[in-house]
Motif scaffolding. Structure first.
Motif, PDB file in Angstrom:
ATOM      1  N   TRP A  89       0.832  -1.202   0.000  1.00  0.00           N
ATOM      2  CA  TRP A  89       0.000   0.000   0.000  1.00  0.00           C
ATOM      3  C   TRP A  89       0.873   1.262   0.000  1.00  0.00           C
ATOM      4  N   PHE A  90       2.019   1.173   0.700  1.00  0.00           N
ATOM      5  CA  PHE A  90       2.910   2.321   0.804  1.00  0.00           C
ATOM      6  C   PHE A  90       3.950   2.341  -0.323  1.00  0.00           C
ATOM      7  N   THR A  91       4.599   1.204  -0.544  1.00  0.00           N
ATOM      8  CA  THR A  91       5.714   1.169  -1.496  1.00  0.00           C
ATOM      9  C   THR A  91       5.269   1.313  -2.952  1.00  0.00           C
ATOM     10  N   SER A  92       4.031   0.941  -3.256  1.00  0.00           N
ATOM     11  CA  SER A  92       3.561   1.040  -4.637  1.00  0.00           C
ATOM     12  C   SER A  92       2.987   2.414  -4.964  1.00  0.00           C
ATOM     13  N   SER A  93       2.951   3.289  -3.967  1.00  0.00           N
ATOM     14  CA  SER A  93       2.408   4.623  -4.213  1.00  0.00           C
ATOM     15  C   SER A  93       3.341   5.422  -5.116  1.00  0.00           C
ATOM     16  N   THR A  94       2.780   6.031  -6.139  1.00  0.00           N
ATOM     17  CA  THR A  94       3.551   6.877  -7.055  1.00  0.00           C
ATOM     18  C   THR A  94       3.288   8.355  -6.794  1.00  0.00           C
ATOM     19  N   LEU A  95       2.569   8.631  -5.729  1.00  0.00           N
ATOM     20  CA  LEU A  95       2.233  10.019  -5.417  1.00  0.00           C
ATOM     21  C   LEU A  95       3.430  10.745  -4.820  1.00  0.00           C
ATOM     22  N   SER A  96       3.592  11.991  -5.205  1.00  0.00           N
ATOM     23  CA  SER A  96       4.711  12.805  -4.739  1.00  0.00           C
ATOM     24  C   SER A  96       4.213  13.973  -3.915  1.00  0.00           C
ATOM     25  N   GLU A 162      -4.109  18.578  15.260  1.00  0.00           N
ATOM     26  CA  GLU A 162      -3.455  18.862  16.544  1.00  0.00           C
ATOM     27  C   GLU A 162      -4.298  19.786  17.409  1.00  0.00           C
ATOM     28  N   LYS A 163      -5.055  20.682  16.768  1.00  0.00           N
ATOM     29  CA  LYS A 163      -5.906  21.609  17.516  1.00  0.00           C
ATOM     30  C   LYS A 163      -7.025  20.890  18.271  1.00  0.00           C
ATOM     31  N   LEU A 164      -7.331  19.660  17.880  1.00  0.00           N
ATOM     32  CA  LEU A 164      -8.372  18.898  18.573  1.00  0.00           C
ATOM     33  C   LEU A 164      -7.925  18.472  19.957  1.00  0.00           C
ATOM     34  N   ALA A 165      -6.601  18.462  20.187  1.00  0.00           N
ATOM     35  CA  ALA A 165      -6.043  18.017  21.467  1.00  0.00           C
ATOM     36  C   ALA A 165      -6.533  16.612  21.817  1.00  0.00           C
ATOM     37  N   ILE A 166      -6.502  15.732  20.820  1.00  0.00           N
ATOM     38  CA  ILE A 166      -6.824  14.324  21.009  1.00  0.00           C
ATOM     39  C   ILE A 166      -5.561  13.535  20.676  1.00  0.00           C
ATOM     40  N   SER A 167      -5.115  12.707  21.588  1.00  0.00           N
ATOM     41  CA  SER A 167      -3.856  12.004  21.346  1.00  0.00           C
ATOM     42  C   SER A 167      -4.004  10.952  20.250  1.00  0.00           C
ATOM     43  N   HIS A 168      -2.909  10.720  19.559  1.00  0.00           N
ATOM     44  CA  HIS A 168      -2.825   9.669  18.551  1.00  0.00           C
ATOM     45  C   HIS A 168      -3.782   9.887  17.375  1.00  0.00           C
ATOM     46  N   VAL A 169      -3.823  11.131  16.878  1.00  0.00           N
ATOM     47  CA  VAL A 169      -4.565  11.450  15.657  1.00  0.00           C
ATOM     48  C   VAL A 169      -3.590  12.120  14.704  1.00  0.00           C
ATOM     49  N   ARG A 170      -3.373  11.499  13.545  1.00  0.00           N
ATOM     50  CA  ARG A 170      -2.384  12.053  12.620  1.00  0.00           C
ATOM     51  C   ARG A 170      -2.516  11.404  11.256  1.00  0.00           C
ATOM     52  N   VAL A 171      -2.241  12.184  10.208  1.00  0.00           N
ATOM     53  CA  VAL A 171      -2.162  11.653   8.854  1.00  0.00           C
ATOM     54  C   VAL A 171      -0.709  11.342   8.532  1.00  0.00           C
ATOM     55  N   PHE A 172      -0.462  10.154   7.959  1.00  0.00           N
ATOM     56  CA  PHE A 172       0.878   9.745   7.566  1.00  0.00           C
ATOM     57  C   PHE A 172       0.952   9.652   6.044  1.00  0.00           C
ATOM     58  N   ASP A 173       2.020  10.198   5.472  1.00  0.00           N
ATOM     59  CA  ASP A 173       2.226  10.061   4.035  1.00  0.00           C
ATOM     60  C   ASP A 173       2.859   8.697   3.748  1.00  0.00           C
ATOM     61  N   PRO A 174       3.043   8.324   2.477  1.00  0.00           N
ATOM     62  CA  PRO A 174       3.573   6.979   2.177  1.00  0.00           C
ATOM     63  C   PRO A 174       4.932   6.681   2.780  1.00  0.00           C
ATOM     64  N   VAL A 175       5.814   7.682   2.875  1.00  0.00           N
ATOM     65  CA  VAL A 175       7.146   7.460   3.445  1.00  0.00           C
ATOM     66  C   VAL A 175       7.049   7.131   4.927  1.00  0.00           C
ATOM     67  N   GLU A 176       6.298   7.942   5.668  1.00  0.00           N
ATOM     68  CA  GLU A 176       6.120   7.701   7.096  1.00  0.00           C
ATOM     69  C   GLU A 176       5.337   6.415   7.336  1.00  0.00           C
ATOM     70  N   GLY A 177       4.339   6.164   6.481  1.00  0.00           N
ATOM     71  CA  GLY A 177       3.538   4.949   6.623  1.00  0.00           C
ATOM     72  C   GLY A 177       4.367   3.706   6.427  1.00  0.00           C
ATOM     73  N   GLU A 178       5.288   3.741   5.454  1.00  0.00           N
ATOM     74  CA  GLU A 178       6.158   2.585   5.234  1.00  0.00           C
ATOM     75  C   GLU A 178       7.043   2.342   6.446  1.00  0.00           C
ATOM     76  N   GLN A 179       7.586   3.422   6.996  1.00  0.00           N
ATOM     77  CA  GLN A 179       8.424   3.283   8.187  1.00  0.00           C
ATOM     78  C   GLN A 179       7.635   2.657   9.331  1.00  0.00           C
ATOM     79  N   LEU A 180       6.426   3.149   9.508  1.00  0.00           N
ATOM     80  CA  LEU A 180       5.557   2.636  10.568  1.00  0.00           C
ATOM     81  C   LEU A 180       5.277   1.155  10.379  1.00  0.00           C
TER      82      LEU A 180
END
Length: 421
Positions: A89-96, A162-180
């Motif tokens: 799902w992450f490595t096949s992404s061609t989005l930049s 982040e303004k919601l002040a709710i822990s563990h809410v975040r969008v990850f891009d393909p690079v960060e998602g692959e690392q995760l």
């Protein structure tokens, strides 16, 4: 400590920054990402088991049975799961990150983010009005430009989350998602730090340093070995500064000596557990022989939805006075530990208020290939039903120097413990 995911992130980010020499805004964003690698990895470990919940349920993994110190627990693991989220799902992404997207497409993406959050948050009513207002403001800002780059929109979306002040809410891009994904699904000896638990005696004060409750970094065997080194100490100081958390059951390795047998130390509930009246009781911990304790506990959460974590019946209480040193980086399971001993009146909490981030999360696909959102799907409270999320744990004895967790913080804590002896 290096991981496969970290090395991949570094290599790809270096290539990206060279590629974007003619795009100053994007290059500056990537530089900011590079500076935040350490922070991102800290977040990954702080929500280790939380993130794994959805990854495990969707990768079609097979697991062998485990042993638990709770003989009543039966493995809920299904041998057949539908593959949904995978490394591809992450490595096949061609989005930049430099891809331009129209304002209309940007709004569709943002709406997808908030719809996923709304559909999976542990309680649909939690900060509902704030989430709705937050989305309206974000859409209004997206409308101020005719086009956005994917990197700019991701950054803007996370700023609003982040303004919601709710822990563990975040969008990850393909690079960060692959690392995760690599961090939690590909075992590598190089990812295991060996000095997570350490012990020393200073002026008859036994000091037990615990850097993480993430397994297999921490094991019951390592905790028992460290405690044995403190047999001659007259009082015990448990140093949890910088401990970003880990798995709930790992808390039991240490806390049963303090609060005693058959005592509640955490209560966890998911969205499906809201209407449940009686919790499933899990006593003790998973045996060190279990290949991946994090996965075992996550399957437990996924199956039971409303869980009361308790210490073992056979636990023996250490009669020596105990103290727990915390700081603002103590999060997740670290805070659960501190809240439990405080509720039971079994130890004095020293330091400064903890981070207040105990929600467990799951990751879900977004409309853009390779992008995911981390959404909070489990809520944990203390034994006395006190909220920790957004509040943290207030120490019984505040040590202002622990704001920066320097040497003086530690020295003052030891002095306080020694004066109580």
């Amino acid at each position: 400590m290096q991981t496969v995911g970290t090395n991949v992130w570094k290599r790809r980010s270096q290539l990206q920054m060279r590629q974007y020499d003619n795009h100053p805004p994007i290059k500056e964003y990537l530089k900011m990402q590079s500076r935040r690698v350490k922070w991102i990895r800290m977040v990954f470990f702080a929500v280790a088991t939380a993130i794994l919940l959805y990854l495990v349920s969707c990768t079609g993994s097979r697991f062998t049975p485990w042993q638990s110190s709770d003989p009543s627990f039966q493995s809920p693991i299904s041998q057949e799961t539908e593959e949904d989220l995978s490394l591809d799902w992450f490595t096949s992404s061609t989005l930049s990150g430099t891809d331009p997207v129209s304002s209309a497409e940007a709004k569709v993406f943002v709406n997808d983010v908030y719809q996923k959050l709304d559909a999976n948050i542990f309680n649909p009513t939690f900060k509902k009005e704030l989430r709705e207002q937050n989305l309206k403001e974000l859409i209004a800002e997206v409308d101020t430009k005719s086009s956005w780059s994917r990197a700019e929109l991701t950054q803007l979306t996370n700023q609003y989350l982040e303004k919601l002040a709710i822990s563990h809410v975040r969008v990850f891009d393909p690079v960060e998602g692959e690392q995760l994904f690599r961090l939690f699904t590909q075992e590598s000896p190089s990812t295991i730090e060996t000095n997570i638990v350490s012990a020393q005696v200073s002026n008859q004060v036994g000091i037990l340093r615990v850097k993480s409750f993430v397994t297999p970094q921490i094991t019951r065997h390592a905790v028992e070995q460290a405690k044995a080194e403190l047999s001659q100490a007259k009082a015990i100081l448990i140093d949890l500064r910088g401990n970003g958390g880990g798995v709930q059951s790992a808390i039991s390795y240490l806390i049963e000596d303090i609060i005693g047998p058959d005592k509640v130390f955490a209560i966890e509930r998911t969205r499906d557990g809201i209407g449940m009246q009686e919790p499933y009781i899990f006593r003790g911990y998973f045996d060190d022989s279990v290949k991946n304790i994090g996965l075992a506990e996550i399957k437990l959460t996924q199956e039971k939805n409303f869980i009361e974590y308790r210490t073992r019946f056979e636990a023996r209480t250490d009669p020596r006075p105990h103290f727990v040193l915390v700081d603002h980086q103590c999060g997740s399971a670290c805070e659960v530990f501190a809240a439990a001993v405080q509720d039971h009146g079994s130890a004095q909490i020293l330091g400064v208020r903890t981070s207040g981030s105990v929600l467990g999360g799951g990751v879900f696909k977004l409309r853009w290939q390779g992008f995911i959102i981390l959404a909070p799907i489990a809520y944990t409270v203390s034994p006395e039903d006190n909220a920790i999320e957004g509040k943290g744990v207030q120490p019984d004895i505040e040590i202002a120097t622990c704001d920066n967790s320097g040497d003086r913080c530690f020295e003052q804590a030891v002095e306080i413990v020694h004066n109580y002896m």
